[in-house]
Design a protein around this motif. Structure first.
Motif, PDB file in Angstrom:
ATOM      1  N   ASP A 136       0.822  -1.214   0.000  1.00  0.00           N
ATOM      2  CA  ASP A 136       0.000   0.000   0.000  1.00  0.00           C
ATOM      3  C   ASP A 136       0.857   1.266   0.000  1.00  0.00           C
ATOM      4  O   ASP A 136       0.519   2.251  -0.667  1.00  0.00           O
ATOM      5  N   LEU A 137       1.969   1.243   0.726  1.00  0.00           N
ATOM      6  CA  LEU A 137       2.857   2.414   0.716  1.00  0.00           C
ATOM      7  C   LEU A 137       3.466   2.613  -0.667  1.00  0.00           C
ATOM      8  O   LEU A 137       3.594   3.754  -1.141  1.00  0.00           O
ATOM      9  N   THR A 138       3.836   1.527  -1.314  1.00  0.00           N
ATOM     10  CA  THR A 138       4.433   1.626  -2.648  1.00  0.00           C
ATOM     11  C   THR A 138       3.428   2.196  -3.651  1.00  0.00           C
ATOM     12  O   THR A 138       3.754   3.093  -4.439  1.00  0.00           O
ATOM     13  N   LEU A 139       2.189   1.702  -3.621  1.00  0.00           N
ATOM     14  CA  LEU A 139       1.162   2.210  -4.515  1.00  0.00           C
ATOM     15  C   LEU A 139       0.838   3.671  -4.216  1.00  0.00           C
ATOM     16  O   LEU A 139       0.632   4.477  -5.137  1.00  0.00           O
ATOM     17  N   ALA A 140       0.798   4.021  -2.928  1.00  0.00           N
ATOM     18  CA  ALA A 140       0.517   5.406  -2.549  1.00  0.00           C
ATOM     19  C   ALA A 140       1.603   6.338  -3.074  1.00  0.00           C
ATOM     20  O   ALA A 140       1.319   7.454  -3.541  1.00  0.00           O
ATOM     21  N   PHE A 141       2.839   5.881  -3.032  1.00  0.00           N
ATOM     22  CA  PHE A 141       3.947   6.684  -3.547  1.00  0.00           C
ATOM     23  C   PHE A 141       3.857   6.806  -5.069  1.00  0.00           C
ATOM     24  O   PHE A 141       4.023   7.898  -5.636  1.00  0.00           O
ATOM     25  N   GLU A 142       3.581   5.696  -5.736  1.00  0.00           N
ATOM     26  CA  GLU A 142       3.502   5.715  -7.202  1.00  0.00           C
ATOM     27  C   GLU A 142       2.360   6.597  -7.690  1.00  0.00           C
ATOM     28  O   GLU A 142       2.447   7.221  -8.751  1.00  0.00           O
ATOM     29  N   ARG A 143       1.278   6.653  -6.925  1.00  0.00           N
ATOM     30  CA  ARG A 143       0.125   7.481  -7.300  1.00  0.00           C
ATOM     31  C   ARG A 143       0.243   8.906  -6.754  1.00  0.00           C
ATOM     32  O   ARG A 143      -0.701   9.689  -6.838  1.00  0.00           O
ATOM     33  N   LYS A 144       1.402   9.194  -6.149  1.00  0.00           N
ATOM     34  CA  LYS A 144       1.689  10.529  -5.613  1.00  0.00           C
ATOM     35  C   LYS A 144       0.713  10.932  -4.504  1.00  0.00           C
ATOM     36  O   LYS A 144       0.376  12.109  -4.339  1.00  0.00           O
ATOM     37  N   ARG A 145       0.291   9.931  -3.741  1.00  0.00           N
ATOM     38  CA  ARG A 145      -0.567  10.202  -2.588  1.00  0.00           C
ATOM     39  C   ARG A 145       0.283  10.532  -1.368  1.00  0.00           C
ATOM     40  O   ARG A 145      -0.178  11.193  -0.450  1.00  0.00           O
ATOM     41  N   ILE A 146       1.493  10.019  -1.337  1.00  0.00           N
ATOM     42  CA  ILE A 146       2.446  10.380  -0.294  1.00  0.00           C
ATOM     43  C   ILE A 146       3.764  10.753  -0.960  1.00  0.00           C
ATOM     44  O   ILE A 146       4.018  10.399  -2.113  1.00  0.00           O
ATOM     45  N   ILE A 147       4.584  11.476  -0.222  1.00  0.00           N
ATOM     46  CA  ILE A 147       5.890  11.903  -0.724  1.00  0.00           C
ATOM     47  C   ILE A 147       6.954  11.412   0.249  1.00  0.00           C
ATOM     48  O   ILE A 147       6.872  11.667   1.458  1.00  0.00           O
ATOM     49  N   THR A 148       7.933  10.705  -0.262  1.00  0.00           N
ATOM     50  CA  THR A 148       9.035  10.255   0.578  1.00  0.00           C
ATOM     51  C   THR A 148      10.266  10.034  -0.294  1.00  0.00           C
ATOM     52  O   THR A 148      10.143   9.524  -1.416  1.00  0.00           O
ATOM     53  N   PRO A 149      11.441  10.401   0.160  1.00  0.00           N
ATOM     54  CA  PRO A 149      12.652  10.149  -0.619  1.00  0.00           C
ATOM     55  C   PRO A 149      13.083   8.692  -0.583  1.00  0.00           C
ATOM     56  O   PRO A 149      13.916   8.263  -1.375  1.00  0.00           O
ATOM     57  N   ASN A 150      12.475   7.917   0.335  1.00  0.00           N
ATOM     58  CA  ASN A 150      12.914   6.532   0.504  1.00  0.00           C
ATOM     59  C   ASN A 150      11.760   5.705   1.067  1.00  0.00           C
ATOM     60  O   ASN A 150      11.349   5.895   2.217  1.00  0.00           O
ATOM     61  N   LEU A 151      11.230   4.795   0.284  1.00  0.00           N
ATOM     62  CA  LEU A 151      10.111   3.967   0.733  1.00  0.00           C
ATOM     63  C   LEU A 151      10.498   3.053   1.894  1.00  0.00           C
ATOM     64  O   LEU A 151       9.672   2.744   2.756  1.00  0.00           O
ATOM     65  N   LEU A 152      11.752   2.627   1.922  1.00  0.00           N
ATOM     66  CA  LEU A 152      12.195   1.775   3.023  1.00  0.00           C
ATOM     67  C   LEU A 152      12.129   2.522   4.347  1.00  0.00           C
ATOM     68  O   LEU A 152      11.757   1.955   5.375  1.00  0.00           O
ATOM     69  N   VAL A 153      12.462   3.806   4.307  1.00  0.00           N
ATOM     70  CA  VAL A 153      12.373   4.630   5.519  1.00  0.00           C
ATOM     71  C   VAL A 153      10.917   4.759   5.949  1.00  0.00           C
ATOM     72  O   VAL A 153      10.577   4.624   7.135  1.00  0.00           O
TER      73      VAL A 153
END
Length: 248
Positions: A136-153
């Motif tokens: 879900d975090l990966t999809l949220a990032f790809e859809r620009k729903r969240i912003i993060t420089p590092n998904l692992l973080v």
């Protein structure tokens, strides 16, 4: 051939019953002694089985704990999955799944304490719940729903917050809407506007009912989250100056 199939099936069923008995016995021992004091002899004594039978299923106590974590997590996720996947938005799924998972951990304190006492390397890392959150975090990032420089973080922050959050809910004076605050704080920190973050974090949770898996069915019936937290703290001496709040 049919006779051989029957014997194979009966043997597999017997093996699965024995494995389940060991898992249930391990949970009993863990609830009484904690993970650091739990040894194989305690588990086989509760189960009424031999040491050889234990080693037919598990090599070490750590293997047993890992299997117990997998089994209990899967029983929880079997109930949560249809509720969470009803949402297309990965951020809604993340909010709903995280808060429901924490609610179950408080409604079933034996499960909650197991999560916090055994450690993330057994209970969380690489397990299905971890995979779902990462999805879900990966999809949220790809859809620009969240912003993060590092998904692992981002994943590390979330998983750490869940484990420590459950420990806090079980050990500290009750805090109002605690899991909601965790989700809202994370979403704001990941660049979501405050209003939208709060709206998603405070979505009404459905009543999912009891967890009915083979292991959870042996635990005391769950109460409401507020009642469960109050019961946990009722037997504890109150800290000087601390005032209880509302349950989450």
């Amino acid at each position: 051939m049919s006779s051989e199939n029957h014997r194979t099936r009966v043997g597999a069923q017997r093996r699965e019953r024995t494995r389940l008995l060991l898992l249930k016995s391990a949970l009993q021992v863990l609830s009484k002694k904690g993970p650091d004091a739990t040894v194989i002899d305690d588990v086989i004594a509760v189960a009424g089985l031999s040491r050889g039978t234990f080693y037919n299923h598990f090599r070490t106590a750590n293997d047993l704990l890992l299997a117990l974590a997998n089994a209990m997590s899967d029983e929880v996720l079997a109930v949560l999955k249809p509720v969470v996947l009803a949402f297309d938005d990965p951020v809604h799924r993340f909010s709903m799944g995280t808060r429901l998972y924490m609610r179950v951990a408080v409604q079933y304190p034996a499960w909650g304490r197991f999560i916090t006492n055994v450690g993330a390397n057994i209970v969380m890392r690489g397990q299905h719940f971890d995979e779902n959150v990462t999805r879900d975090l990966t999809l949220a990032f790809e859809r620009k729903r969240i912003i993060t420089p590092n998904l692992l973080v981002a994943r590390t922050i979330v998983m750490g917050s869940i484990i420590y959050g459950i420990e806090t809910m079980l050990s500290e004076p009750p805090q109002e809407e605690f899991s909601e605050n965790i989700v809202a704080t994370f979403l704001r920190g990941m660049g979501m506007p405050a209003g939208e973050a709060d709206q998603i974090a405070y979505m009404q949770l459905p009543n999912i009912g009891p967890i009915t898996g083979s292991i959870f069915s042996t635990l005391p019936k769950p109460r409401s989250t507020t009642v469960a937290i109050k019961q946990v703290h009722a037997a504890k001496p109150r800290r000087s100056g601390a005032r209880p709040g509302k349950g989450t």
